[in-house]
Design an enzyme around this catalytic site. Structure first.
Site, PDB file in Angstrom:
ATOM      1  N   HIS A  58       0.854  -1.190   0.000  1.00 43.24           N
ATOM      2  CA  HIS A  58       0.000   0.000   0.000  1.00 43.24           C
ATOM      3  C   HIS A  58       0.891   1.241   0.000  1.00 43.24           C
ATOM      4  CE1 HIS A  58      -3.802  -2.073   1.822  1.00 43.24           C
ATOM      5  NE2 HIS A  58      -3.173  -2.867   0.958  1.00 43.24           N
ATOM      6  N   GLU A  60       1.106   3.889   1.793  1.00 48.36           N
ATOM      7  CA  GLU A  60       1.667   4.281   3.082  1.00 48.36           C
ATOM      8  C   GLU A  60       2.814   3.358   3.485  1.00 48.36           C
ATOM      9  OE1 GLU A  60      -2.827   5.191   3.242  1.00 48.36           O
ATOM     10  OE2 GLU A  60      -1.497   3.727   2.321  1.00 48.36           O
ATOM     11  N   CYS A  88      -5.867   2.377   5.835  1.00 48.84           N
ATOM     12  CA  CYS A  88      -6.585   1.172   6.236  1.00 48.84           C
ATOM     13  C   CYS A  88      -5.929   0.586   7.496  1.00 48.84           C
ATOM     14  CB  CYS A  88      -6.561   0.160   5.088  1.00 48.84           C
ATOM     15  SG  CYS A  88      -4.942  -0.627   4.851  1.00 48.84           S
ATOM     16  N   CYS A  91      -2.211  -0.189   7.050  1.00 47.37           N
ATOM     17  CA  CYS A  91      -1.354   0.994   7.025  1.00 47.37           C
ATOM     18  C   CYS A  91      -1.254   1.654   8.397  1.00 47.37           C
ATOM     19  CB  CYS A  91      -1.858   1.972   5.976  1.00 47.37           C
ATOM     20  SG  CYS A  91      -1.747   1.275   4.313  1.00 47.37           S
TER      21      CYS A  91
END
Length: 160
Positions: A58, A60, A88, A91
């Site tokens: 992801h 991040e 999310c 993250c």
């Protein structure tokens, strides 16, 4: 790192949004992030899940990995994470492990859900509302603490 001014915050958020938009045209997911470390350096990340076949890539997490690699430390205390979208649970967990002190995000989880990125089940799972999504069971073994015993007795360990 102290909180940035509204102008700085908005500039970093716009940078994360720009990364996300460019990533879509490059074949990636619509997420971008930057980590600003206490020295003022900016470390960028974009969603690379489909590009790398890595469900943990992801934006991040990619930004955190870059910040840690470039600063040569896994402790990013005092850093700030700016994300194009609400992080999310994955993250957020990575952000906590990195010891990042603050998070700002632009779009929220509801906007992501409308685009097909719905994390609602994950939030429900972590709230204890959907345990059937991923059964996790403790299976104690006599040797279970052996790795911890090895860790405690290893003089050259690096604490974290």
């Amino acid at each position: 790192m102290s909180a940035h001014s509204d102008q700085q915050r908005n500039e970093y958020l716009e940078r994360a949004i720009g990364l996300a938009v460019r990533n879509v045209s490059d074949g990636g997911g619509p997420f971008g992030a930057v980590v600003v470390t206490p020295d003022g350096a900016v470390h960028e990340g974009v969603n690379r899940v489909t590009r790398d076949n890595d469900p943990t890539a992801h934006a991040e997490v990619v930004a955190i990995r870059r910040a840690a690699a470039e600063t040569r430390t896994f402790d990013l205390s005092g850093s700030v994470l700016y994300a194009s979208c609400e992080p999310c649970p994955l993250c957020l967990s990575a952000t906590l492990w990195a010891r990042i002190g603050r998070v700002y995000f632009a779009a929220d989880r509801h906007g992501a859900a409308r685009a097909g990125f719905d994390d609602a089940l994950f939030y429900e799972y972590f709230a204890g509302e959907r345990p059937e999504l991923l059964p996790v069971e403790h299976s104690p073994l006599a040797s279970a603490d052996s790795p911890f015993d090895a860790w405690r007795s290893h003089a050259g360990r690096t604490g974290y």
